[in-house]
Design a protein around this motif. Structure first.
Motif, PDB file in Angstrom:
ATOM      1  N   VAL A  81      15.056 -11.237  -7.933  1.00  0.00           N
ATOM      2  CA  VAL A  81      14.605 -12.559  -8.335  1.00  0.00           C
ATOM      3  C   VAL A  81      13.090 -12.534  -8.231  1.00  0.00           C
ATOM      4  O   VAL A  81      12.549 -12.361  -7.132  1.00  0.00           O
ATOM      5  N   VAL A  82      12.414 -12.649  -9.383  1.00  0.00           N
ATOM      6  CA  VAL A  82      10.958 -12.430  -9.410  1.00  0.00           C
ATOM      7  C   VAL A  82      10.226 -13.593 -10.067  1.00  0.00           C
ATOM      8  O   VAL A  82      10.817 -14.406 -10.780  1.00  0.00           O
ATOM      9  N   ASP A  83       8.927 -13.620  -9.854  1.00  0.00           N
ATOM     10  CA  ASP A  83       8.043 -14.574 -10.493  1.00  0.00           C
ATOM     11  C   ASP A  83       8.065 -14.351 -12.009  1.00  0.00           C
ATOM     12  O   ASP A  83       8.162 -13.216 -12.465  1.00  0.00           O
ATOM     13  N   GLY A  90       9.263  -3.325 -15.802  1.00  0.00           N
ATOM     14  CA  GLY A  90       8.790  -2.810 -14.518  1.00  0.00           C
ATOM     15  C   GLY A  90       9.788  -3.051 -13.409  1.00  0.00           C
ATOM     16  O   GLY A  90      10.048  -2.182 -12.575  1.00  0.00           O
ATOM     17  N   VAL A  91      10.383  -4.236 -13.402  1.00  0.00           N
ATOM     18  CA  VAL A  91      11.367  -4.565 -12.362  1.00  0.00           C
ATOM     19  C   VAL A  91      12.664  -3.792 -12.596  1.00  0.00           C
ATOM     20  O   VAL A  91      13.284  -3.318 -11.640  1.00  0.00           O
ATOM     21  N   LEU A  92      13.083  -3.627 -13.851  1.00  0.00           N
ATOM     22  CA  LEU A  92      14.265  -2.801 -14.127  1.00  0.00           C
ATOM     23  C   LEU A  92      14.055  -1.375 -13.634  1.00  0.00           C
ATOM     24  O   LEU A  92      14.967  -0.751 -13.077  1.00  0.00           O
ATOM     25  N   VAL A  97      14.869   2.866  -9.382  1.00  0.00           N
ATOM     26  CA  VAL A  97      14.361   3.681  -8.270  1.00  0.00           C
ATOM     27  C   VAL A  97      15.152   3.381  -7.000  1.00  0.00           C
ATOM     28  O   VAL A  97      15.538   4.307  -6.267  1.00  0.00           O
ATOM     29  N   PHE A  98      15.423   2.109  -6.723  1.00  0.00           N
ATOM     30  CA  PHE A  98      16.192   1.717  -5.545  1.00  0.00           C
ATOM     31  C   PHE A  98      17.592   2.327  -5.584  1.00  0.00           C
ATOM     32  O   PHE A  98      18.059   2.929  -4.606  1.00  0.00           O
ATOM     33  N   MET A 133       6.461  -7.785  -1.830  1.00  0.00           N
ATOM     34  CA  MET A 133       5.479  -6.992  -2.585  1.00  0.00           C
ATOM     35  C   MET A 133       5.956  -5.546  -2.666  1.00  0.00           C
ATOM     36  O   MET A 133       6.479  -5.001  -1.699  1.00  0.00           O
ATOM     37  N   VAL A 134       5.742  -4.925  -3.813  1.00  0.00           N
ATOM     38  CA  VAL A 134       6.166  -3.541  -4.014  1.00  0.00           C
ATOM     39  C   VAL A 134       5.228  -2.610  -3.263  1.00  0.00           C
ATOM     40  O   VAL A 134       4.005  -2.683  -3.413  1.00  0.00           O
ATOM     41  N   LEU A 135       5.797  -1.732  -2.444  1.00  0.00           N
ATOM     42  CA  LEU A 135       5.016  -0.760  -1.689  1.00  0.00           C
ATOM     43  C   LEU A 135       4.991   0.608  -2.354  1.00  0.00           C
ATOM     44  O   LEU A 135       3.967   1.264  -2.396  1.00  0.00           O
ATOM     45  N   GLU A 136       6.163   1.043  -2.821  1.00  0.00           N
ATOM     46  CA  GLU A 136       6.275   2.413  -3.337  1.00  0.00           C
ATOM     47  C   GLU A 136       7.265   2.441  -4.490  1.00  0.00           C
ATOM     48  O   GLU A 136       8.307   1.808  -4.430  1.00  0.00           O
TER      49      GLU A 136
END
Length: 171
Positions: A81-83, A90-92, A97-98, A133-136
């Protein structure tokens, strides 16, 4: 005071029966609201065909400034769930990656891994996202950090057992 805005409002993993297997909220709504949000997300996503795009804009629980971006793998929905200003692709990619990190760490991850190894799943997620926030995003770096932590735990446990055995022999 209003909490600072984050890129990611929540990360959810929901099974095909609407049960949350992971629910991480970064703005910390009340528990009943969290439950309502999870139910609404499942209702919205479970009705959608696999042939439509993997994001929805706005929802009654979140408001118009939010997007639900998700992937459906086997029996699980991975939902970010993003802004509204965030890139869907990018989120996909972040979801991919997850899931790949989970798959490498659990050797073909399944729903039971998420249930029985929730601490490890949360640690993997913490390597990717912290505080919304995305770290890696590098799978290699994420796996290196996770495997390094697991190796450190094994070493620490081994030393603890050795010192315990040493104390027992002296007694």
């Amino acid at each position: 005071p209003t909490p600072p805005k984050t890129m990611i409002e929540a990360i959810l993993i929901i099974n095909n029966y609407g049960q949350a297997r992971l629910a991480r909220f970064y703005q910390k709504p009340a528990f009943l609201k969290q439950k309502k949000i999870i139910q609404e997300c499942f209702q919205l996503l479970s009705k959608r065909s696999d042939r439509v795009c993997n994001f929805l804009e706005g929802s009654s629980s979140w408001g118009k400034h939010i997007k639900l971006i998700y992937r459906h793998y086997a029996t699980l929905y991975f939902v970010f769930v993003v802004d509204a200003s965030e890139s869907e692709l990018g989120v996909l990619d972040l979801i991919q990656v997850f899931v790949e990190a989970l798959d490498k760490c659990f050797e073909n991850v399944c729903e039971l891994d998420l249930i029985f190894y929730a601490d490890k799943v949360n640690y993997i997620l913490d390597e990717i996202v912290m505080g919304g926030m995305v770290l890696e995003t590098s799978l290699k770096q994420i796996l290196h950090a996770v495997n390094g932590n697991l190796q450190a735990k094994k070493t620490t446990r081994g030393r603890a057992r050795q010192s315990k055995a040493h104390v027992i022999k002296r007694s």
